[in-house]
Write a protein that holds these residues in place. Structure first.
Motif: not given
Ligand code: PLP
Length: 381
Positions: A146-149, A151-152, A179, A182-183, A186
């Motif tokens: 998962i690329n959290w950027t 996702l954001a 992960d 980062q979640l 966010i």
């Protein structure tokens, strides 16, 4: 008169379809995710004891207190989070009911719920029945990171919930500490609820640790985590699980739970409460399943299938692109009908049915069955 359900496009699941095909063609069933061995005999004895002890009447709405208490002890020990058994744990009819109930409780018409595909098949219909909209983040094979950027960037004012699943069905990947951090960053200072499907919490391999939302105190404050005894104690047919959430969320979940199932099978809850006192039963599960994963990987080496990395769950993905050009549903059916081994095509876990030429095997099977399946898989050239 309107006589169609609100799920007009819903069909029989591929799991049911492949299991039926396996029976029809006497194929070895490595498709649907259930063990071909029994729960521990000590647990079966405790179920019999609970029946003999007349535990037949309604359990409390939130679940048998002794079971909630021992779950709270486990959570404190495993994840370092104190959860109040009276107000933060509810026993459910499997994890699926916990997921459905949590979504029904919080999702209003027009709300968006972010899901990660490939995704366990109950998320989307549960969201749609509640009037919500599933917004999809697509994870790409082979590592499904998962690329959290990115996702954001998918979060909108309508985003009400994000559903995560670790260890992940069907890919066998796990989320790492980074992960979760980062979640956590966010969703900090938002009203977004995290629904964390952790039914495979005890099936994590190679010395890695399960990253539960319960390990992250800030994240926990806006999370609902769901678990399943079916996966942990080889009793998927009993359909008993539980969810954990801070009190302000759990109060709302229970309002729906109360009018949905009210309470869950009583004697099984009493038996599970007694059985959980022996922590080794779940602490040794990683070892038990890692051995099965490795055994199955050795078998796969003798075939032309190419296994992907499995870090958790009892599922093994395989790439078959050097064997066939068929799409994965057709290939899975051909495997079942002509080669005698049932598996699950991965496209069914994506709304757009994308084709990565991947199939999923369940290795929660006896060595005898895995070996017999290996003999058949070897023949596929
Ligand atoms: C990711 C995931 N979540 C939830 C469930 C459902 O668990 P239960 O049988 O306890 O409803 C499963 C079962 O396959 C699953 O794989």
């Amino acid at each position: 008169m309107q006589t169609t359900s609100k799920l007009t496009s819903s069909q029989t699941t591929i799991f049911t379809e492949m299991s039926a095909l396996a029976i029809q063609h006497k194929a070895l069933n490595l498709g649907q995710g259930f063990p071909d061995y029994d729960p521990p005999s000590a647990l079966l004895d405790l179920v019999k004891d609970a029946i003999d002890d007349h535990k037949h009447q309604y359990a409390p709405m939130a679940g048998v207190l002794a079971l909630r208490e021992i779950i709270a002890q486990k959570v404190l020990h495993a994840y370092g989070q104190y959860v109040n058994p009276s107000t933060e744990i509810t026993i459910t009819a499997g994890a699926t009911q916990a997921i459905f109930t949590a979504i029904a409780a919080f999702i209003y018409q027009g709300d968006e719920v972010i899901i990660f595909e490939p995704a366990y098949d109950s998320y989307r219909p549960s969201i749609e029945l509640a009037g919500g909209k599933a917004v999809v983040y697509t994870m790409e094979a082979p590592d499904f990171k998962i690329n959290w950027t990115l996702l954001a960037a998918m979060i909108s004012p309508k985003t009400k919930m994000i559903i995560i699943n670790t260890p992940h069905n069907p890919t066998g990947t796990i989320l790492k500490a980074d992960d979760l951090l980062q979640l956590s960053r966010i969703v900090k200072d938002t009203d977004i609820i995290i629904l964390s499907d952790e039914v495979y919490e005890h099936l994590v391999y190679d010395g890695q640790l399960h990253e539960s939302v319960l390990k992250y105190p800030e994240l926990y404050q806006q999370s609902i985590s769901v678990f399943s005894f079916g996966k942990t104690y080889h009793c998927t047919g009993w359909k008993v699980g539980y969810c954990i959430a801070p009190e302000y969320l759990m109060n709302e979940i229970r309002k729906v739970h109360q009018w949905n199932v009210f309470s869950v099978n009583s004697f099984v809850q009493h038996a599970l409460a007694a059985f959980m006192a022996d922590a080794s039963q779940y602490l040794l599960l990683n070892q038990f399943y890692q051995q099965k994963r490795d055994f199955f990987l050795e078998i796969l080496k003798t075939t032309r299938l190419r296994p992907l990395k499995t870090e958790g769950t009892f599922f093994q993905l395989c790439d078959y692109s050097n064997i066939s050009d068929l799409d994965d549903v057709a290939f899975a059916k051909e495997m079942t009908v002509n080669h005698g081994v049932a598996c699950i095509p991965i496209s069914v876990f994506y709304d757009d049915h994308r084709q990565d030429k991947l199939i999923r095997f369940c290795f929660a099977k006896t060595e005898g069955l895995l070996t017999a399946a290996g003999e058949k898989l070897k023949q596929i050239r």
